[in-house]
Design a protein around this motif. Structure first.
Motif, short mmCIF file in Angstrom:
data_model
loop_
_atom_site.label_atom_id
_atom_site.label_comp_id
_atom_site.label_asym_id
_atom_site.label_seq_id
_atom_site.Cartn_x
_atom_site.Cartn_y
_atom_site.Cartn_z
N PHE A 131 1.50 9.54 -5.91
CA PHE A 131 2.08 10.49 -5.84
C PHE A 131 3.12 10.84 -6.53
O PHE A 131 3.23 12.31 -6.83
N GLU A 132 3.87 10.79 -7.01
CA GLU A 132 5.17 10.55 -7.44
C GLU A 132 4.41 11.17 -9.31
O GLU A 132 4.74 11.72 -10.27
N GLU A 133 3.45 10.03 -9.49
CA GLU A 133 2.90 10.12 -11.25
C GLU A 133 2.02 11.07 -11.16
O GLU A 133 1.88 12.39 -12.08
N TYR A 161 0.92 -0.63 -0.01
CA TYR A 161 -0.12 -0.57 0.17
C TYR A 161 0.94 1.26 -0.09
O TYR A 161 0.38 2.57 -0.82
N SER A 162 2.00 0.94 0.67
CA SER A 162 2.87 2.73 0.25
C SER A 162 3.51 2.21 -0.45
O SER A 162 3.64 3.61 -0.62
N ILE A 163 3.68 1.87 -0.79
CA ILE A 163 4.67 1.70 -2.72
C ILE A 163 3.72 2.18 -3.42
O ILE A 163 4.08 3.08 -4.40
N GLU A 164 1.83 1.81 -3.76
CA GLU A 164 1.56 2.20 -4.32
C GLU A 164 1.20 3.54 -4.43
O GLU A 164 0.90 4.50 -5.18
N GLN A 165 1.09 4.28 -3.19
CA GLN A 165 0.45 5.32 -2.84
C GLN A 165 1.48 6.62 -2.89
O GLN A 165 1.47 7.69 -3.70
N GLN A 166 3.10 6.00 -3.28
CA GLN A 166 4.55 6.51 -3.40
C GLN A 166 4.36 6.70 -4.74
O GLN A 166 4.19 7.93 -5.15
N ALA A 167 4.11 6.29 -5.83
CA ALA A 167 3.75 5.23 -6.81
C ALA A 167 2.96 6.91 -7.63
O ALA A 167 2.17 7.43 -8.30
#
Length: 59
Positions: A31-33, A23-29
């Motif tokens: 946000f970057e997008e 979940y944290s990796i998906e949220q970071q990706a």
């Protein structure tokens, strides 16, 4: 019987940890997008403003 409960608790903890990490990796990706798309829009609007002022200077 007790070993079964400990093992299932361990698997449950590992599953929860993996799901939180995912979940944290998906949220970071995401946000970057979103951040990159905002930068693209800002750059495009700056280019438009520059073109608009050049058009006003040169008839």
């Amino acid at each position: 019987m007790k070993t079964y409960k400990i093992r299932s608790l361990f698997y449950f903890g590992a599953f929860m940890l993996a799901s939180l990490l995912y979940y944290s990796i998906e949220q970071q990706a995401a946000f970057e997008e979103q951040f990159q798309s905002e930068e693209l829009v800002d750059a495009a609007s700056e280019d438009f403003e520059e073109t608009e002022t050049v058009g006003e200077i040169l008839p």
